[in-house]
Design an enzyme around this catalytic site. Sequence first.
Site, PDB file in Angstrom:
ATOM      1  N   GLU A 233      60.460  36.378  42.248  1.00 25.66           N
ATOM      2  CA  GLU A 233      61.276  35.848  41.141  1.00 25.66           C
ATOM      3  C   GLU A 233      61.611  36.924  40.118  1.00 25.66           C
ATOM      4  O   GLU A 233      62.465  36.726  39.258  1.00 25.66           O
ATOM      5  CB  GLU A 233      60.506  34.749  40.393  1.00 25.66           C
ATOM      6  CG  GLU A 233      60.377  33.447  41.129  1.00 25.66           C
ATOM      7  CD  GLU A 233      59.446  32.507  40.359  1.00 25.66           C
ATOM      8  OE1 GLU A 233      59.364  32.628  39.115  1.00 25.66           O
ATOM      9  OE2 GLU A 233      58.797  31.682  41.013  1.00 25.66           O
TER      10      GLU A 233
ATOM     11  N   ASP B 230      41.959  43.017  44.818  1.00 22.01           N
ATOM     12  CA  ASP B 230      40.570  43.280  45.167  1.00 22.01           C
ATOM     13  C   ASP B 230      40.055  42.237  46.164  1.00 22.01           C
ATOM     14  O   ASP B 230      40.312  41.043  46.015  1.00 22.01           O
ATOM     15  CB  ASP B 230      39.757  43.197  43.863  1.00 22.01           C
ATOM     16  CG  ASP B 230      38.342  43.701  43.994  1.00 22.01           C
ATOM     17  OD1 ASP B 230      38.181  44.898  44.299  1.00 22.01           O
ATOM     18  OD2 ASP B 230      37.400  42.914  43.784  1.00 22.01           O
TER      19      ASP B 230
HETATM   20  C1  GLC Z   1      36.123  46.034  45.661  1.00 18.82           C
HETATM   21  C2  GLC Z   1      36.140  47.135  44.633  1.00 18.82           C
HETATM   22  C3  GLC Z   1      34.724  47.507  44.333  1.00 18.82           C
HETATM   23  C4  GLC Z   1      34.031  46.299  43.765  1.00 18.82           C
HETATM   24  C5  GLC Z   1      34.133  45.109  44.705  1.00 18.82           C
HETATM   25  C6  GLC Z   1      33.765  43.832  44.025  1.00 18.82           C
HETATM   26  O1  GLC Z   1      35.611  46.452  46.875  1.00 18.82           O
HETATM   27  O2  GLC Z   1      36.918  48.204  45.063  1.00 18.82           O
HETATM   28  O3  GLC Z   1      34.629  48.588  43.457  1.00 18.82           O
HETATM   29  O4  GLC Z   1      32.677  46.589  43.542  1.00 18.82           O
HETATM   30  O5  GLC Z   1      35.440  44.934  45.170  1.00 18.82           O
HETATM   31  O6  GLC Z   1      34.753  43.480  43.110  1.00 18.82           O
END
Ligand code: GLC
Length: 572
Positions: A286, A223
């Site tokens: 690993e 993310d």
């Molecule tokens: C990313 C995720 C989204 C979330 C954001 C903050 O863009 O896909 O859904 O709100 O990160 O974590």
Amino acid sequence: MAGTVTDPTAAGPTDATAPEWWRTAVIYQIYPRSFSDANGDGIGDLAGITRRLPALADLGIDAIWLSPFYPSPQRDAGYDVADYCGVDPLFGTLDDFDRMLSEAHARGIRVIVDLVPNHTSSAHPWFEAALAAGPGSVERARYIFRDGRGENGELPPNNWQSVFDGPAWTRVTEEDGQPGQWYLHLFDSSQPDLDWENPWVREQFQGILRFWLDRGVDGFRVDVAHGMIKAPGLPDYTPPAEAGSMGGGTATLEPGMSGEPEDAPPYWGQEGVHEIFREWRRVLDEYPGERILAAEAWVEPLAKVAKWVRPDEMHQSFNFPYLETPWQAKPLRQVIDESLAAFSSVGAPSTWVLSNHDVVRHGSRLAVTADNLQGHGLGPRSKGLPDPEVGLRRARAASALMLALPGSSYIYQGEELGLPEVIHLPDEARQDPTWFRSNGERYGRDGSRVPIPWEADAPSYGFGPGSASWLPQPEEWATFARDAEDGEPDSTLELYKLALRLRREHGLGAGTLHWLDGFGDDVLAFQNGDVTVVANTGEASVALPEGEVLLSSAPGTHRTLPGDTTVWLARR
Ligand code: GLC
Ligand code: CA
């Protein structure tokens, strides 16, 4: 256990000439809270996923990616993580996770989990300790705390804005009850950013990676992989005026995500992020099997996206420039060319994606007639609302095009049913922090997150055993239910199944694309192996070349190709 022989991660003879699985994989995104609810509380769960694995095997996907299911106050639907090594009771237990994982593997389906390293939840023990420990402490140094500007520190440390609207800084109250330091949150105030310059933070995440790798996961979707490092000194930054739309023209998730290092926003795409991924790559290497890192990196242009997938970094990066391209032949051909060139220049496969839990579903997006900024969503008061029939027709054609491209494709739960965005959600049902932080000015992302329909005649359309559903499902969900589409030759579900089967049989994921010209300005045509693909983004019909129609996004296509339709033909 029956079926273990198909376990994709089981040791066994490997064909050294076969490309690694992720180079050609079709990866299905599960948004757990909206996929399948086993216990009937209205929120999807891990046991629900396990129960529905046969349907996914039948669809013919290679892997699933699960959005977060970790302990969380759910202020941003789980992207606010309070414990990286557990399961929120809402979704089940670690045992439920293990069961889901082994049953997926037994069906030949790999499992990718979501890792949220840019920020924790404000309910994470690290953040609670940081608040308690006070200014100058090692605990605060794990996050980005700063004194405010102004005489009494009453102004935020800089002018940055949160992706979800409003300022990116929140001021805390110190132990003595007085207003104190500010902390940075690029997203909601419940999502404080970690300081990735801090070695302690890096060490913790190596442990978190190992925790899930040891359990047997096949990889991580990372993310906000473009936001983890901030420019030194946290300089003020004013993004250029909003200059994009999703309906047409070039678009950006938000202004200022593009650019080369020198003019990149001080919080996106900083060079320092790459060192983190090199460290992680060494950890993954690993482990036996082919485990992967897939970046959510909202940066432009594609040449920059490709930096995330250099040979010693991640394996895949989402192709958001492709997602943002309108349904028009010329820009599509251009973005496909740029994608293949950029990713192959670093030895990575291109990826393709049309929908996810953050954007308006492509079943609606491709028919929006007015500018609709990415991240603003669609609601009853939006301009240029899509005609559902045009949206579905284009979505089917766009999916048929995407699934014929060489590389790896992502599909988002429900798109295989042809689901549109849910536009008419009542205001009081909305839960996206974007909706609250913008005071209802932006609808946000709830319309793409409504629990999906499985059975036309069941309460909650078979999402759960009863009628509970955390977002209300619209009436027209019945016609999109999986059991209503299953076995119906003209349904979107059968179109996806056929596309995935043919894609595999003809090796399209590992193929090479050769453009074919002479079909007119609105048409994209190419050869991939022994399949000819023709996509008509215009209105006028065009004549098709010779060849048996293997697949068509519009039923009944033979010698001519109508508008908004894609066909696959067997080469004569
Ligand atoms: C990313 C995720 C989204 C979330 C954001 C903050 O863009 O896909 O859904 O709100 O990160 O974590
Ligand atoms: Ca549940």
